[in-house]
Scaffold this active site. Structure first.
Site, mmCIF file in Angstrom:
data_model
loop_
_atom_site.group_PDB
_atom_site.id
_atom_site.type_symbol
_atom_site.label_atom_id
_atom_site.label_comp_id
_atom_site.label_asym_id
_atom_site.label_seq_id
_atom_site.Cartn_x
_atom_site.Cartn_y
_atom_site.Cartn_z
ATOM 1 N N MET A 145 0.821 -1.205 0.000
ATOM 2 C CA MET A 145 0.000 0.000 0.000
ATOM 3 C C MET A 145 0.860 1.261 0.000
ATOM 4 S SD MET A 145 -3.166 0.883 -0.159
ATOM 5 C CE MET A 145 -4.245 -0.347 0.554
ATOM 6 N N VAL B 148 1.793 1.185 8.723
ATOM 7 C CA VAL B 148 2.431 0.150 9.525
ATOM 8 C C VAL B 148 1.356 -0.874 9.896
ATOM 9 C CG1 VAL B 148 4.191 1.733 10.372
ATOM 10 C CG2 VAL B 148 2.094 1.410 11.703
ATOM 11 N N GLU C 152 -1.589 -3.305 11.326
ATOM 12 C CA GLU C 152 -2.855 -2.928 11.958
ATOM 13 C C GLU C 152 -2.862 -3.352 13.428
ATOM 14 O OE1 GLU C 152 -6.184 -1.579 9.877
ATOM 15 O OE2 GLU C 152 -4.224 -0.621 9.953
ATOM 16 N N SER D 58 -7.592 0.635 7.850
ATOM 17 C CA SER D 58 -8.864 0.395 7.173
ATOM 18 C C SER D 58 -9.971 0.049 8.163
ATOM 19 C CB SER D 58 -8.729 -0.748 6.152
ATOM 20 O OG SER D 58 -8.313 -1.937 6.798
ATOM 21 N N HIS E 88 -7.923 6.462 4.005
ATOM 22 C CA HIS E 88 -8.106 5.057 3.660
ATOM 23 C C HIS E 88 -8.043 4.867 2.152
ATOM 24 C CE1 HIS E 88 -10.913 1.314 3.497
ATOM 25 N NE2 HIS E 88 -9.641 0.963 3.484
#
Length: 304
Positions: free
Chosen positions: A16, A66, A68, A96, A117
């Site tokens: 991501m 980084v 979750e 998210s 997000h």
């Protein structure tokens, strides 16, 4: 709205972070990547610098990608605030699903905190959600949304924090029902995906969710809700089948097996294809089906 954002630091360079860094670098932002592997990173976007330590001069915006984990993220925020105690940058979490209110609990300046997000693949997916924390001003949220528009994104802006942002609050219940249908032996993964591709997705592309119900008629939908909603899988427990799969390492494409068997597939080729196909579909939706005909576009009603 304040001074436009010009310098962006991406904290974390996984799949991501790589895609997000590219969108900023390609759009002319001064882009910095913070990674413990700074000297070994491959495929770094052009005009992007990589550092192992936070730079002395504060960027305008830091977006973290980084793991979750609340404590991991909070330690990153503490590091950033300690480095820039005076001219503090805006800090955005790339989470998210974690609670922004909980993530901000230990911040010294929670008014500088918000959520951003992105969706996979981050370089081609057009929508990005921007969400305020409890103390974030609308002006700061709008500054970040403006920066995202300058990268070609289409921000969905939320001025109140809610766990999961907007899209996942809609998507997760749909996925939960789909996985339970699989779990209960009601349908196969192939059946579920076929229905989504051929029925749900095309109508959503054209009319979204809410507008489609206006077109179909709300009486029909209200009657359907009365009979269907009580039978849905309403509970506060994540689907046990999914949780077991993850615990066993069946995490999808990268692991070679998830709901499908990906053994023998080229992982990066699958992801490149998904990104390329999405870009082609979005281009077709933009130009291939033409503008709405006269007297077919409704007016938006005021938000409650």
């Amino acid at each position: 709205m304040g001074t436009p954002i010009q310098t962006v630091l991406i904290y974390g360079y996984g799949v991501m972070g790589r895609g997000v860094a590219k969108t900023f670098a390609d759009s002319g932002f001064t882009t910095i990547v913070k990674s413990s592997r700074a000297g070994k990173l491959e495929g770094l976007p052009a005009k992007t610098s990589a550092v192992e330590q936070l730079p002395k001069e504060a960027p305008d915006l830091v977006i973290e990608f980084v793991p979750e984990d609340v404590r991991v993220k909070q330690s990153v925020y503490a590091e950033i605030e300690a480095a820039y105690s005076g001219d503090a940058p805006l800090i955005a979490s790339g989470t998210s699903g974690l609670d922004l209110v909980e993530l901000a609990r230990k911040l010294k300046r929670p008014e500088r905190f918000l959520g951003v997000h992105y969706f996979m693949p981050a370089d081609t997916a057009p929508v990005v959600e921007v969400m305020a924390g409890l103390a974030t001003s609308r002006a700061e949220v709008d500054r970040v949304a403006d920066a995202l528009r300058r990268t070609g994104k289409e921000p969905v802006v939320l001025y109140k924090p809610i766990v999961g942002f907007l899209v996942n609050r809609i998507l997760i219940p749909m996925l939960n029902e789909a996985i339970f249908a699989l779990y209960e032996g009601i349908a196969t993964a192939e059946d579920i995906d076929h229905a989504a591709r051929r029925m749900l997705a095309p109508r959503m592309c054209l009319n979204g969710l809410i507008q489609q119900k206006d077109i179909s008629g709300l009486k029909i939908h209200a009657d359907a809700q009365e009979s269907i909603v009580p039978k849905l899988f309403h509970n506060a427990t994540p689907n046990p089948m999914l949780q077991t799969m993850v615990a066993l390492g069946r995490t999808g494409l990268s692991a070679g097996k998830g709901f499908y068997d990906w053994s023998g597939c080229d992982v990066e080729a699958v992801r490149r294809q998904a990104s390329s196909q999405l870009a082609k579909l979005l281009e077709f939706l933009k130009s291939g089906i033409g503008a709405p005909a006269p007297k077919t576009k409704p007016k938006a009603l005021p938000q409650r």
